[in-house]
Structure formats: structure tokens, C-alpha cells
Design a protein around this motif. Structure first.
Motif, PDB file in Angstrom:
ATOM      1  N   GLY A  38       4.058   3.748   4.451  1.00 33.02           N
ATOM      2  CA  GLY A  38       4.151   4.817   5.762  1.00 33.02           C
ATOM      3  C   GLY A  38       3.675   4.228   6.895  1.00 33.02           C
ATOM      4  O   GLY A  38       3.579   4.818   7.877  1.00 33.02           O
ATOM      5  N   GLY A  95       0.750  -1.034  -4.568  1.00 32.30           N
ATOM      6  CA  GLY A  95       1.565  -0.630  -5.801  1.00 32.30           C
ATOM      7  C   GLY A  95       2.760   0.103  -5.555  1.00 32.30           C
ATOM      8  O   GLY A  95       3.868  -0.011  -6.195  1.00 32.30           O
ATOM      9  N   SER A  96       2.683   1.190  -4.729  1.00 29.88           N
ATOM     10  CA  SER A  96       3.916   2.210  -4.609  1.00 29.88           C
ATOM     11  C   SER A  96       5.097   1.469  -4.144  1.00 29.88           C
ATOM     12  O   SER A  96       6.094   1.659  -4.462  1.00 29.88           O
ATOM     13  CB  SER A  96       3.325   3.302  -3.701  1.00 29.88           C
ATOM     14  OG  SER A  96       2.159   4.042  -4.089  1.00 29.88           O
ATOM     15  N   LYS A 158       6.087  12.047 -13.470  1.00 30.52           N
ATOM     16  CA  LYS A 158       5.921  10.629 -12.872  1.00 30.52           C
ATOM     17  C   LYS A 158       5.799   9.832 -14.119  1.00 30.52           C
ATOM     18  O   LYS A 158       5.043   9.946 -15.012  1.00 30.52           O
ATOM     19  CB  LYS A 158       4.137  10.863 -12.614  1.00 30.52           C
ATOM     20  CG  LYS A 158       3.817   9.412 -11.890  1.00 30.52           C
ATOM     21  CD  LYS A 158       2.442   9.370 -11.366  1.00 30.52           C
ATOM     22  CE  LYS A 158       2.274   8.108 -10.575  1.00 30.52           C
ATOM     23  NZ  LYS A 158       0.841   7.665 -10.451  1.00 30.52           N
ATOM     24  N   HIS A 196      -7.703  -0.453 -15.951  1.00 29.02           N
ATOM     25  CA  HIS A 196      -6.821  -1.371 -16.589  1.00 29.02           C
ATOM     26  C   HIS A 196      -7.172  -2.395 -17.753  1.00 29.02           C
ATOM     27  O   HIS A 196      -6.796  -2.314 -18.680  1.00 29.02           O
ATOM     28  CB  HIS A 196      -5.956  -2.039 -15.596  1.00 29.02           C
ATOM     29  CG  HIS A 196      -4.978  -1.443 -14.582  1.00 29.02           C
ATOM     30  ND1 HIS A 196      -4.524  -1.750 -13.441  1.00 29.02           N
ATOM     31  CD2 HIS A 196      -4.637  -0.220 -14.724  1.00 29.02           C
ATOM     32  CE1 HIS A 196      -3.909  -1.006 -12.799  1.00 29.02           C
ATOM     33  NE2 HIS A 196      -3.933   0.139 -13.669  1.00 29.02           N
TER      34      HIS A 196
HETATM   35  O1  NZQ Z   1       2.110   3.611   3.123  1.00 21.87           O
HETATM   36  P1  NZQ Z   1       1.241   2.686   3.794  1.00 21.87           P
HETATM   37  O2  NZQ Z   1       1.245   3.038   5.110  1.00 21.87           O
HETATM   38  O3  NZQ Z   1       1.456   1.192   3.362  1.00 21.87           O
HETATM   39  O4  NZQ Z   1      -0.249   2.908   3.196  1.00 21.87           O
HETATM   40  C1  NZQ Z   1      -0.958   2.704   2.156  1.00 21.87           C
HETATM   41  C2  NZQ Z   1      -1.074   4.089   1.287  1.00 21.87           C
HETATM   42  O5  NZQ Z   1      -1.095   5.113   2.102  1.00 21.87           O
HETATM   43  C3  NZQ Z   1      -2.289   2.311   2.445  1.00 21.87           C
HETATM   44  N1  NZQ Z   1      -2.482   0.836   2.393  1.00 21.87           N
HETATM   45  C4  NZQ Z   1      -1.717  -0.234   1.763  1.00 21.87           C
HETATM   46  N2  NZQ Z   1      -2.323  -1.308   2.068  1.00 21.87           N
HETATM   47  C5  NZQ Z   1      -2.871  -1.277   3.028  1.00 21.87           C
HETATM   48  C6  NZQ Z   1      -3.264   0.274   3.477  1.00 21.87           C
HETATM   49  N3  NZQ Z   1      -3.538   0.743   4.561  1.00 21.87           N
HETATM   50  C7  NZQ Z   1      -4.094  -0.072   5.164  1.00 21.87           C
HETATM   51  N4  NZQ Z   1      -4.191  -1.383   5.153  1.00 21.87           N
HETATM   52  C8  NZQ Z   1      -3.580  -1.816   4.233  1.00 21.87           C
HETATM   53  N5  NZQ Z   1      -3.747  -3.480   4.004  1.00 21.87           N
HETATM   54  O6  NZQ Z   1      -2.852   2.666   0.932  1.00 21.87           O
HETATM   55  C9  NZQ Z   1      -2.163   3.777   0.597  1.00 21.87           C
HETATM   56  C10 NZQ Z   1      -2.040   3.736  -0.922  1.00 21.87           C
HETATM   57  O7  NZQ Z   1      -1.010   2.956  -1.104  1.00 21.87           O
HETATM   58  P2  NZQ Z   1      -0.497   2.487  -2.840  1.00 21.87           P
HETATM   59  O8  NZQ Z   1       0.452   1.605  -2.703  1.00 21.87           O
HETATM   60  O9  NZQ Z   1       0.127   4.096  -3.083  1.00 21.87           O
HETATM   61  O10 NZQ Z   1      -1.665   2.345  -3.469  1.00 21.87           O
HETATM   62  P3  NZQ Z   1      -1.793   1.416  -4.803  1.00 21.87           P
HETATM   63  O11 NZQ Z   1      -1.521   0.093  -5.135  1.00 21.87           O
HETATM   64  O12 NZQ Z   1      -3.051   2.159  -5.642  1.00 21.87           O
HETATM   65  O13 NZQ Z   1      -0.421   2.006  -5.953  1.00 21.87           O
HETATM   66  C11 NZQ Z   1      -0.499   3.228  -6.344  1.00 21.87           C
HETATM   67  C12 NZQ Z   1       0.856   3.493  -7.262  1.00 21.87           C
HETATM   68  O14 NZQ Z   1       1.028   2.361  -8.289  1.00 21.87           O
HETATM   69  C13 NZQ Z   1       1.221   2.984  -9.497  1.00 21.87           C
HETATM   70  C14 NZQ Z   1       0.507   4.222  -9.387  1.00 21.87           C
HETATM   71  O15 NZQ Z   1       0.607   5.012 -10.515  1.00 21.87           O
HETATM   72  C15 NZQ Z   1       1.003   4.865  -7.718  1.00 21.87           C
HETATM   73  O16 NZQ Z   1       2.106   5.148  -8.171  1.00 21.87           O
HETATM   74  N6  NZQ Z   1       0.690   1.980 -10.581  1.00 21.87           N
HETATM   75  C16 NZQ Z   1       1.416   0.961 -11.166  1.00 21.87           C
HETATM   76  C17 NZQ Z   1       1.250   0.015 -11.830  1.00 21.87           C
HETATM   77  C18 NZQ Z   1       1.968  -0.933 -12.098  1.00 21.87           C
HETATM   78  N7  NZQ Z   1       3.170  -1.183 -11.544  1.00 21.87           N
HETATM   79  O17 NZQ Z   1       1.701  -1.993 -12.911  1.00 21.87           O
HETATM   80  C19 NZQ Z   1       0.059   0.180 -12.779  1.00 21.87           C
HETATM   81  C20 NZQ Z   1      -1.131   1.234 -12.225  1.00 21.87           C
HETATM   82  O18 NZQ Z   1      -1.720   1.657 -13.350  1.00 21.87           O
HETATM   83  C21 NZQ Z   1      -0.307   2.359 -11.650  1.00 21.87           C
HETATM   84  O19 NZQ Z   1      -0.035   3.509 -12.390  1.00 21.87           O
END
Ligand code: NZQ
Ligand code: ZN
Length: 386
Positions: A38, A95-96, A158, A196
Motif C-alpha cells: 500500500g 507476508g502479503s 482465503k 507458528h
Molecule cells: O501495504 P504496505 O503499505 O506495505 O503496509 C503494510 C500493511 O499495511 C504494513 N507494513 C509492512 N512493512 C512495513 C509496514 N508498515 C510500515 N513499515 C514497514 N516496514 O503492514 C501491514 C501488514 O502487512 P502484511 O504483509 O499484510 O503483514 P504480514 O507480514 O503479517 O502478512 C500477512 C499475510 O501473510 C499470510 C497471512 O495469512 C496474511 O495474508 N501468511 C503467510 C504465511 C506464509 N507464506 O508462510 C504464513 C502465515 O501463517 C500467514 O498465513
């Protein structure tokens, strides 16, 4: 200990100011699609560091991948990959963004008609388009594993995907990135990584002494650094231990040779799909009920965890195991994370039945380490979590 095979090909580049090392990792003649979320990377300077390190490489950008990466948005990026003949993906995010990139890596080489089938039909990806990551949020471990979770708003689904073709080529982990992360997301990262470990540990004793101690040491480290990380994300010592713990919690190592559960995640994903609750928070809602409901089957490991991780010394196995669940709930609360579904939505009536029905429809009839957690049991656990 169970038999196992272990291969993790992801190169980790860890440490202060490591983003500039990106320049050494990009393959020659790469035509890169740089993927991000974002826009946080544009405010905190990470984008500029990445662009500087990419130098004169050919780069097209795709921003706007939302938290819980959305299928419809990813299809737009897939179109660009195909029309521009992209041959390398670079995820800059949490992660997203990384999961979204894994989906694209798989979808770019998928020969079927509808890429959603990769998720719906659980198609393993043996070979994907190569990609690297610059991690901006410690939490999921996605930077060093081959799994991804993709959301589809249209159908409120999901679902997970994965396969040996979806390990990043490299991941750059600079703990300084956490200084700009909002407290809510720091708490999420701590809770997600902690859970985890629980998913790969809270089963039954299997004689895997080393794996148990790996798992316990990750949990102990997260508990130790959590208050420091929340109080002062510029504390590099705390940040670096937080970041490495999150990666180690889900890079495959601690699950080798042991039974694993993952029911908390399976149920939690439904709560995100239905209500948009942050991933980590869904886990904090489900885990306590799951461990209480399955107390008899899990109490030996619960007690071991209580003794070794929470230093509980008094009481019999049942007492220690029960107190260990309470300690876990208190830990989530100390992170500022609520542990009841009703804390997140007033609209929770019927949720248990909906999830149970979805699991039945998908043929998910036996989750957990014994493949015995049937949809009717899932329904009871979700009700306990209201
Ligand atoms: O979108 P941006 O602007 O980057 O902002 C993000 C988002 O709003 C923000 N953010 C990230 N780094 C930042 C920051 N804000 C300021 N400074 C920074 N350095 O944080 C918010 C959340 O980011 P997101 O990527 O969604 O968080 P997370 O890393 O927790 O990822 C969650 C996703 O990963 C999946 C989840 O289900 C969910 O969809 N998972 C993935 C796994 C895997 N691939 O192994 C395992 C997990 O169990 C999980 O299911
Ligand atoms: Zn998780």
C-alpha cells in the motif's frame, strides 16, 4: 522421530544496511517486476534503498497489493508479467506482498485456464518464475518458505498454496526496517511467529528432542524480545532477534521429523476471509479454545511447554498444562491482542456453523496431528472462541 527430507534453497542476507546487497543478487538480463503493497515503502525509505541497489536494471513496478493479498489485484500484475515478458519478480514487503509474489510466480508458468485452480485444487508448484524478496515486516516466515495464502474477496475465500518451486531465490532481512512498523503490526508479527511454533510443537511427544528445543528456544526468544520491540523498535538487538525468530519459526526446520497440527491456521484463515480480522489476531482467538478443546490429546506437550517456556514448576501435568494455556492468553493480551471473536465483531452468531460447513464442503474432514479434528469439532472450538 519421524523420517524426513529437508531442503531449503533460499539464500538469506541478514543484517544492518543489507538492502544495498540486492545489486549482487539480481540475475543478469533480468527484466524485473518490483511488487509492493500500500505504499509504506515509499514513506520509510525502503523503496529508495531498493531502487538505488537496482541501479540500471530494467524494472517495472506494481504497487497496491493489499494486506491479505487479493486475487483480483494479482491478476492485474499477472497480465503485466505476460505482456512485458517479465523474467524475475522482486517482492518488497511483508507476508502479503511476498505471498502475492509467490502466487504470481506459480501463475506465470501455470498452463491451466484459471489460476485460481492452483488454490482451489491445491496444485503443487514444482517450478515457478524466479523471485527474490526484501522483507519489510517480520511475521510470517514467507521470506524463507514455499507457502502462500491468497484471498478472494468475491467469494470470501482465503486458501493456501505451495510447492518446492516457490522458495525465494534470496531474501534480504535488514532488521532496521521495523522502525516504521505500526505497533499493531509489530504485535501481529510477534503473535503470528509464536503461533507458528505452537502449530509445529503442540501435538504429542514424538521423541524429537532437538526439534522440541529449537521450538522452545524460538518461543523463549519471542517472549523475551516482545516488550523491547514494542517499546522501542529502534532497539537493533531486539529487532534482529525478533526478525530471525520469525524466519526460523516457519522455514521448515522445526517441523522436520515431528507431527504438526495447523488447525489453528486453517480455522483462523476463515475468520480473516469472513470478517477481515488481521491474520495473527485470528490465531489468538482460536488457539486457546483449540488447546482447551483438545486438552487430553495435547496435555503432555502443553505441560512440557509450561515447564520449559513459562517456567511453571508447581502442580501435576493437568495443572501445568492448563496454566500454560492461561499464560499463552496472557501473552497475547500483553501484546495488546484480544482473544475472543466477540472482541472483533458483533456479527459472530452462526460463524461456527459456517466454517464447519465450509470444511465439510472442501472435504477437510480430519485436521490436526491425528487427522481427527472433524468439522463438528471445529464448530465447537469456534463457539468456545466467541
Ligand atoms: O501495504 P504496505 O503499505 O506495505 O503496509 C503494510 C500493511 O499495511 C504494513 N507494513 C509492512 N512493512 C512495513 C509496514 N508498515 C510500515 N513499515 C514497514 N516496514 O503492514 C501491514 C501488514 O502487512 P502484511 O504483509 O499484510 O503483514 P504480514 O507480514 O503479517 O502478512 C500477512 C499475510 O501473510 C499470510 C497471512 O495469512 C496474511 O495474508 N501468511 C503467510 C504465511 C506464509 N507464506 O508462510 C504464513 C502465515 O501463517 C500467514 O498465513
Ligand atoms: Zn500465521
Amino acid at each position: 522421530m519421524n523420517n524426513f527430507e529437508f531442503k531449503n534453497p533460499t539464500k538469506i542476507i541478514f543484517g544492518k544496511d543489507s538492502i544495498k546487497k540486492l545489486e549482487n543478487e539480481i540475475p543478469e538480463n533480468a527484466k524485473i517486476l518490483l511488487l509492493y503493497g500500500g505504499g509504506s515503502i515509499k514513506k520509510n525509505g525502503i523503496y529508495n534503498q531498493v531502487k538505488a541497489a537496482l541501479g540500471t536494471a530494467t524494472v517495472i513496478e506494481f504497487g497496491g497489493i493489499p494486506a491479505n493479498p487479493e486475487y483480483a489485484v494479482l491478476l492485474e500484475a499477472l497480465e503485466i508479467i505476460k505482456t512485458e515478458n517479465i523474467n524475475f519478480l522482486l517482492a518488497v514487503g511483508g507476508g502479503s506482498v511476498i505471498d502475492g509474489t509467490k502466487f504470481l510466480s506459480a501463475a506465470a508458468l501455470y498452463e491451466g485456464l484459471t489460476p485460481w485452480d492452483i488454490l482451489a485444487d491445491n496444485i503443487r508448484t514444482e517450478k515457478g518464475l524466479p523471485f527474490g524478496t526484501v522483507l519489510t515486516l517480520p511475521a510470517t516466515g514467507s521470506e524463507m518458505n514455499s507457502g502462500a495464502v491468497i484471498t478472494r474477496a468475491e467469494t470470501k475465500e482465503k486458501l493456501s498454496m505451495g510447492g518446492p518451486g516457490l522458495f525465494p531465490e534470496f531474501s534480504i532481512l535488514d532488521p532496521q526496517v521495523i522502525t516504521s512498523i505500526p505497533e499493531r503490526q509489530l504485535a501481529n508479527g510477534l503473535a503470528d511467529a509464536f503461533t507458528h511454533v505452537l502449530e509445529q510443537y503442540m501435538t504429542y511427544p514424538s521423541g524429537a528432542l532437538l526439534q522440541d528445543r529449537f521450538a522452545e528456544s524460538i518461543m523463549q526468544t519471542i517472549i523475551e524480545v516482545a516488550p523491547k520491540v514494542l517499546k522501542d523498535p529502534t532497539d537493533y538487538q531486539a529487532a534482529s532477534n525478533f526478525m530471525w525468530s520469525c524466519t526460523m519459526a516457519l522455514n521448515g526446520l522445526i517441523q522436520k521429523g515431528v507431527p504438526t497440527d495447523w488447525a489453528v491456521h486453517a480455522i483462523g484463515h476463515e475468520l480473516t476471509a469472513l470478517f477481515g480480522i488481521d491474520h495473527a489476531r485470528t490465531l489468538a482467538v482460536i488457539a486457546p479454545s483449540h488447546y482447551k478443546y483438545n486438552f487430553e490429546a495435547k496435555k503432555d506437550k502443553l505441560a512440557q511447554y509450561g515447564e520449559r517456556v513459562w517456567n511453571i514448576t508447581e502442580g501435576n501435568t493437568d495443572d501445568i498444562a492448563y496454566l500454560a494455556i492461561e499464560k499463552t492468553v496472557a501473552f497475547f493480551h500483553a501484546l495488546g491482542i484480544n482473544t475472543k471473536l466477540s472482541d472483533y465483531t458483533k456479527d459472530f452468531e452462526g460463524t461456527a456453523e459456517t466454517i464447519s460447513q465450509r470444511f465439510t464442503d472442501r472435504g477437510w474432514l480430519g485436521l490436526g496431528e491425528h487427522q481427527s479434528l472433524s468439522p463438528d469439532k471445529v464448530e465447537k472450538i469456534v463457539k468456545m472462541a466467541y
